[in-house]
Design a protein around this motif. Structure first.
Motif, PDB file in Angstrom:
ATOM      1  N   LEU A 137       7.192   9.112 -26.200  1.00 14.05           N
ATOM      2  CA  LEU A 137       7.336   8.809 -25.127  1.00 14.05           C
ATOM      3  C   LEU A 137       9.117   8.675 -24.582  1.00 14.05           C
ATOM      4  CD1 LEU A 137       6.022   8.762 -21.902  1.00 14.05           C
ATOM      5  CD2 LEU A 137       6.362   6.179 -22.216  1.00 14.05           C
ATOM      6  N   GLY A 138       9.420   8.057 -25.779  1.00 10.20           N
ATOM      7  CA  GLY A 138      11.021   7.735 -25.590  1.00 10.20           C
ATOM      8  C   GLY A 138      11.767   8.852 -26.227  1.00 10.20           C
ATOM      9  N   LEU A 139      11.314   9.526 -27.033  1.00 19.08           N
ATOM     10  CA  LEU A 139      11.977  10.761 -27.449  1.00 19.08           C
ATOM     11  C   LEU A 139      11.941  11.767 -26.333  1.00 19.08           C
ATOM     12  CD1 LEU A 139      11.402  11.271 -31.137  1.00 19.08           C
ATOM     13  CD2 LEU A 139      13.590  10.965 -29.922  1.00 19.08           C
ATOM     14  N   SER A 140      10.699  11.930 -26.056  1.00 15.68           N
ATOM     15  CA  SER A 140      10.781  13.023 -24.583  1.00 15.68           C
ATOM     16  C   SER A 140      11.622  12.599 -23.566  1.00 15.68           C
ATOM     17  CB  SER A 140       9.137  12.990 -24.264  1.00 15.68           C
ATOM     18  OG  SER A 140       8.271  13.461 -25.269  1.00 15.68           O
ATOM     19  N   ALA A 141      11.653  11.326 -23.043  1.00 17.04           N
ATOM     20  CA  ALA A 141      12.256  10.877 -21.991  1.00 17.04           C
ATOM     21  C   ALA A 141      13.843  11.148 -22.292  1.00 17.04           C
ATOM     22  CB  ALA A 141      12.175   9.388 -21.696  1.00 17.04           C
ATOM     23  N   GLY A 142      14.354  10.574 -23.490  1.00 19.97           N
ATOM     24  CA  GLY A 142      15.833  11.090 -23.974  1.00 19.97           C
ATOM     25  C   GLY A 142      16.018  12.378 -23.976  1.00 19.97           C
ATOM     26  N   ILE A 143      15.091  13.379 -24.436  1.00 19.43           N
ATOM     27  CA  ILE A 143      15.535  14.752 -24.476  1.00 19.43           C
ATOM     28  C   ILE A 143      15.602  15.290 -23.108  1.00 19.43           C
ATOM     29  CG2 ILE A 143      14.542  16.957 -25.211  1.00 19.43           C
ATOM     30  CD1 ILE A 143      13.522  15.698 -27.704  1.00 19.43           C
TER      31      ILE A 143
END
Length: 125
Positions: A111-117
């Protein structure tokens, strides 16, 4: 590098000792005990329970025996599950807790990587 690691290990040991000492002092400072409750317990039973958990010894003797036990990684018997050792309770619950922790970490990472990307691609919007 080895000097840095040794210094960190020394500070970790000091920190654990301070936490142990403060916890021991605070647990002994509050009124009551683990066997004081709503039920009236026979004095002989209470005496046997205090002897089993070494709570009838002087404070300095309790402190040194507890510290030596913890240094041997012996956490004693559980107060709640009287026939089980704390190590056994931890051993039974560790696989479930570890799998739940890994699942939560994976979920947070995805979730964090997706939101960051997404926020990096749509910068300024």
């Amino acid at each position: 590098m080895s000097r840095f690691i040794l210094r960190r290990i020394l500070w970790m040991a000091i920190t654990l000792w301070v936490v142990f000492t403060l916890t021991f002092a605070l647990m002994r400072a509050v009124p009551g005990g683990p066997f004081d409750g709503d039920r009236n317990v026979d004095p002989e039973v209470k005496k046997n329970l205090l002897a089993r958990y070494n709570l009838d010894a002087p404070l300095w003797e309790q402190y040194t025996s507890e510290l030596l036990r913890y240094l041997r990684l012996d956490l004693g018997y559980s107060y709640q599950l009287r026939d089980y050792r704390v190590v056994d309770v931890i051993r039974e619950g560790l696989p479930i807790s570890a799998s739940l922790g890994i699942l939560a970490m994976t979920f947070a990472l995805v979730l964090g990587l997706s939101a960051g990307i997404v926020s990096a691609v749509r910068r300024g919007s």
